[in-house]
Motif scaffolding. Structure first.
Motif, PDB file in Angstrom:
ATOM      1  N   SER A   1      52.098  40.843  43.670  1.00 23.82           N
ATOM      2  CA  SER A   1      52.115  41.206  42.516  1.00 23.82           C
ATOM      3  C   SER A   1      53.736  42.270  42.238  1.00 23.82           C
ATOM      4  O   SER A   1      54.184  42.508  41.132  1.00 23.82           O
ATOM      5  CB  SER A   1      51.293  42.261  41.997  1.00 23.82           C
ATOM      6  OG  SER A   1      51.134  43.294  42.775  1.00 23.82           O
ATOM      7  N   TYR A   2      54.382  42.407  43.386  1.00 27.77           N
ATOM      8  CA  TYR A   2      55.449  43.170  43.351  1.00 27.77           C
ATOM      9  C   TYR A   2      56.660  41.964  43.076  1.00 27.77           C
ATOM     10  O   TYR A   2      57.727  42.596  42.128  1.00 27.77           O
ATOM     11  CB  TYR A   2      56.032  43.471  44.896  1.00 27.77           C
ATOM     12  CG  TYR A   2      57.241  44.406  44.834  1.00 27.77           C
ATOM     13  CD1 TYR A   2      57.611  45.591  44.476  1.00 27.77           C
ATOM     14  CD2 TYR A   2      58.604  43.566  45.431  1.00 27.77           C
ATOM     15  CE1 TYR A   2      58.945  46.113  44.483  1.00 27.77           C
ATOM     16  CE2 TYR A   2      59.631  44.170  45.323  1.00 27.77           C
ATOM     17  CZ  TYR A   2      59.684  45.429  44.765  1.00 27.77           C
ATOM     18  OH  TYR A   2      61.207  45.887  44.928  1.00 27.77           O
ATOM     19  N   PHE A   3      56.670  40.842  43.374  1.00 23.77           N
ATOM     20  CA  PHE A   3      57.798  39.790  43.188  1.00 23.77           C
ATOM     21  C   PHE A   3      57.092  39.149  41.733  1.00 23.77           C
ATOM     22  O   PHE A   3      56.574  37.930  41.905  1.00 23.77           O
ATOM     23  CB  PHE A   3      57.668  38.980  44.240  1.00 23.77           C
ATOM     24  CG  PHE A   3      58.083  39.550  45.427  1.00 23.77           C
ATOM     25  CD1 PHE A   3      59.418  39.968  45.613  1.00 23.77           C
ATOM     26  CD2 PHE A   3      57.245  39.723  46.394  1.00 23.77           C
ATOM     27  CE1 PHE A   3      59.912  40.706  46.700  1.00 23.77           C
ATOM     28  CE2 PHE A   3      57.793  40.387  47.703  1.00 23.77           C
ATOM     29  CZ  PHE A   3      59.141  40.881  47.858  1.00 23.77           C
TER      30      PHE A   3
ATOM     31  N   ILE B   1      44.569  34.313  36.433  1.00 26.35           N
ATOM     32  CA  ILE B   1      45.519  35.528  36.724  1.00 26.35           C
ATOM     33  C   ILE B   1      46.826  35.334  36.699  1.00 26.35           C
ATOM     34  O   ILE B   1      47.687  35.976  36.326  1.00 26.35           O
ATOM     35  CB  ILE B   1      44.872  36.254  38.171  1.00 26.35           C
ATOM     36  CG1 ILE B   1      43.424  36.319  37.869  1.00 26.35           C
ATOM     37  CG2 ILE B   1      45.436  37.368  38.068  1.00 26.35           C
ATOM     38  CD1 ILE B   1      42.800  37.033  36.447  1.00 26.35           C
ATOM     39  N   GLU B   2      47.306  34.137  37.676  1.00 23.16           N
ATOM     40  CA  GLU B   2      48.639  34.066  38.099  1.00 23.16           C
ATOM     41  C   GLU B   2      48.967  32.720  38.581  1.00 23.16           C
ATOM     42  O   GLU B   2      47.853  32.135  39.243  1.00 23.16           O
ATOM     43  CB  GLU B   2      49.074  35.283  39.036  1.00 23.16           C
ATOM     44  CG  GLU B   2      48.209  35.373  39.987  1.00 23.16           C
ATOM     45  CD  GLU B   2      48.731  34.772  41.448  1.00 23.16           C
ATOM     46  OE1 GLU B   2      49.924  34.011  41.487  1.00 23.16           O
ATOM     47  OE2 GLU B   2      47.890  34.603  42.350  1.00 23.16           O
TER      48      GLU B   2
ATOM     49  N   GLY C   1      44.537  35.177  27.762  1.00 24.84           N
ATOM     50  CA  GLY C   1      45.240  35.793  28.937  1.00 24.84           C
ATOM     51  C   GLY C   1      46.590  36.264  28.736  1.00 24.84           C
ATOM     52  O   GLY C   1      47.386  35.822  27.800  1.00 24.84           O
ATOM     53  N   ASP C   2      47.039  37.011  29.914  1.00 24.21           N
ATOM     54  CA  ASP C   2      48.520  37.253  29.999  1.00 24.21           C
ATOM     55  C   ASP C   2      49.160  37.191  31.385  1.00 24.21           C
ATOM     56  O   ASP C   2      49.067  38.075  32.146  1.00 24.21           O
ATOM     57  CB  ASP C   2      48.630  38.980  29.512  1.00 24.21           C
ATOM     58  CG  ASP C   2      50.132  39.281  29.442  1.00 24.21           C
ATOM     59  OD1 ASP C   2      51.162  38.286  29.581  1.00 24.21           O
ATOM     60  OD2 ASP C   2      50.496  40.338  29.676  1.00 24.21           O
ATOM     61  N   GLN C   3      49.079  36.069  31.764  1.00 27.39           N
ATOM     62  CA  GLN C   3      49.396  35.596  33.318  1.00 27.39           C
ATOM     63  C   GLN C   3      50.619  35.856  33.740  1.00 27.39           C
ATOM     64  O   GLN C   3      51.445  35.809  32.582  1.00 27.39           O
ATOM     65  CB  GLN C   3      49.048  33.899  33.272  1.00 27.39           C
ATOM     66  CG  GLN C   3      47.575  33.550  33.116  1.00 27.39           C
ATOM     67  CD  GLN C   3      47.138  33.653  31.629  1.00 27.39           C
ATOM     68  OE1 GLN C   3      47.899  33.231  30.997  1.00 27.39           O
ATOM     69  NE2 GLN C   3      45.892  33.175  31.379  1.00 27.39           N
ATOM     70  N   ARG C   4      50.827  35.931  34.943  1.00 27.53           N
ATOM     71  CA  ARG C   4      52.232  36.054  35.615  1.00 27.53           C
ATOM     72  C   ARG C   4      52.680  34.729  36.584  1.00 27.53           C
ATOM     73  O   ARG C   4      51.734  34.396  36.971  1.00 27.53           O
ATOM     74  CB  ARG C   4      52.176  37.378  36.308  1.00 27.53           C
ATOM     75  CG  ARG C   4      52.287  38.519  35.544  1.00 27.53           C
ATOM     76  CD  ARG C   4      51.154  39.005  34.934  1.00 27.53           C
ATOM     77  NE  ARG C   4      51.067  40.537  34.816  1.00 27.53           N
ATOM     78  CZ  ARG C   4      50.129  40.895  33.623  1.00 27.53           C
ATOM     79  NH1 ARG C   4      49.213  40.189  33.344  1.00 27.53           N
ATOM     80  NH2 ARG C   4      50.351  42.285  33.755  1.00 27.53           N
ATOM     81  N   MET C   5      53.886  34.766  36.651  1.00 24.21           N
ATOM     82  CA  MET C   5      54.064  33.723  37.747  1.00 24.21           C
ATOM     83  C   MET C   5      54.898  34.936  38.980  1.00 24.21           C
ATOM     84  O   MET C   5      55.563  35.740  38.520  1.00 24.21           O
ATOM     85  CB  MET C   5      55.446  32.821  37.595  1.00 24.21           C
ATOM     86  CG  MET C   5      55.650  31.918  38.702  1.00 24.21           C
ATOM     87  SD  MET C   5      56.904  30.772  38.343  1.00 24.21           S
ATOM     88  CE  MET C   5      57.125  30.173  40.070  1.00 24.21           C
ATOM     89  N   LEU C   6      54.196  34.654  40.103  1.00 25.74           N
ATOM     90  CA  LEU C   6      54.727  35.637  41.213  1.00 25.74           C
ATOM     91  C   LEU C   6      54.996  34.616  42.322  1.00 25.74           C
ATOM     92  O   LEU C   6      55.359  33.525  42.270  1.00 25.74           O
ATOM     93  CB  LEU C   6      53.187  36.132  41.836  1.00 25.74           C
ATOM     94  CG  LEU C   6      52.537  36.920  40.838  1.00 25.74           C
ATOM     95  CD1 LEU C   6      51.254  37.502  41.584  1.00 25.74           C
ATOM     96  CD2 LEU C   6      53.109  38.034  40.324  1.00 25.74           C
TER      97      LEU C   6
END
Length: 264
Positions: free
Chosen positions: A79-81, A169-170, A69-74
């Motif tokens: 998803s804007y932040f 996902i995040e 995966g290519d996860q994000r931290m929000l």
């Protein structure tokens, strides 16, 4: 075998339970470090005595998703932040004996990251949460001891959902560390039941919480996501069933509750 994953699920923890903190690295840059999801930690989803269940994440649940995966931290699952991202090298995710560990860079060039740091220091943001899809899970019956107000210990039967594999996902820093309203709890229970595709499991809970039928209708109308089970990996008990059996169960739900199910 293709399985239709109905909706994204979320689980939250208070920062005090995650050990999350702002920590300076060797270069003096401040990073966000914490435990986003503990292993073998039993949590109540809804009311396990009646319409809910217990849940725990098994060690290794994140092995495959972290490699692919290519996860994000929000912030608050928005998803804007975007605070950091694995592919950008600003977010590090790893499994330890404790669970899923998060180590995120904090770029002060982003105004909302400066706000995040201030809110963490001031105690305004008090939780962590993950957004994920369950790929494999297993349901078992357990006996639970509970001490009443009278001091007597009583035993009741409940279901335990063991999450064996997820697609992460995040991870988010969140304002509210736990579910604060019944609607969120109902959606969490309904999401798990939709994936389980067991009419009996829905009926047992709907006796206590008829609203579950309404929430299932909403979930059934949401676009599903398809995941392909790894053919080289032995599936868990729930996902071992053939897709035809899952479809049959979901058609049963549809007939019973008038659901309009998404196509795979």
């Amino acid at each position: 075998m293709t399985l239709t994953v109905t909706t994204e699920e979320r689980r939250r923890l208070a920062l005090a339970a995650t050990g999350a903190e702002l920590r300076a690295d060797d270069a003096g840059a401040v990073r966000f470090v914490g435990l986003a999801s503990p292993f073998n930690s039993r949590a109540a989803i809804g009311n396990p005595r009646t319409w809910g269940f217990y849940e725990e994440f098994a060690p290794g649940a994140y092995t495959k998703t972290l490699s692919e995966g290519d996860q994000r931290m929000l912030i608050d699952h928005d998803s804007y932040f975007v605070v950091s991202r694995v592919s950008a090298g600003t977010l590090k995710l790893a499994q330890s004996a404790r669970g899923l560990e998060v180590d995120s860079a904090l770029d002060d060039e982003l105004s909302y990251v400066r706000d995040l740091k201030a809110n963490l220091r001031n105690g305004n943001i008090t939780g962590m949460s993950i957004g994920f899809y369950v790929v494999k899970d297993q349901w078992t019956m357990i006996e639970v001891e509970e001490e009443g107000d009278d001091g007597k210990v009583r035993v009741f039967d409940a279901e335990l959902r063991t999450v064996l594999e997820v697609r992460l996902i995040e991870a988010s820093a969140v304002t509210f560390p736990a579910f604060t309203d019944t609607e969120a709890e109902l959606k969490s229970v309904a999401s798990a039941l939709a994936l389980r595709a067991d009419v009996g499991a829905v009926e047992r809970r709907a006796v206590h919480r008829p609203e579950l039928r309404d929430v299932l209708q909403v979930i059934a109308r949401e676009p599903g996501e398809s995941t392909r089970a790894d053919e080289t990996t032995e599936p868990g008990e729930t996902t071992r069933r053939h897709v035809e059996e899952i479809d049959l169960a979901m058609r049963g739900l549809s007939a019973r509750y008038g659901l309009k199910l998404p196509t795979a």
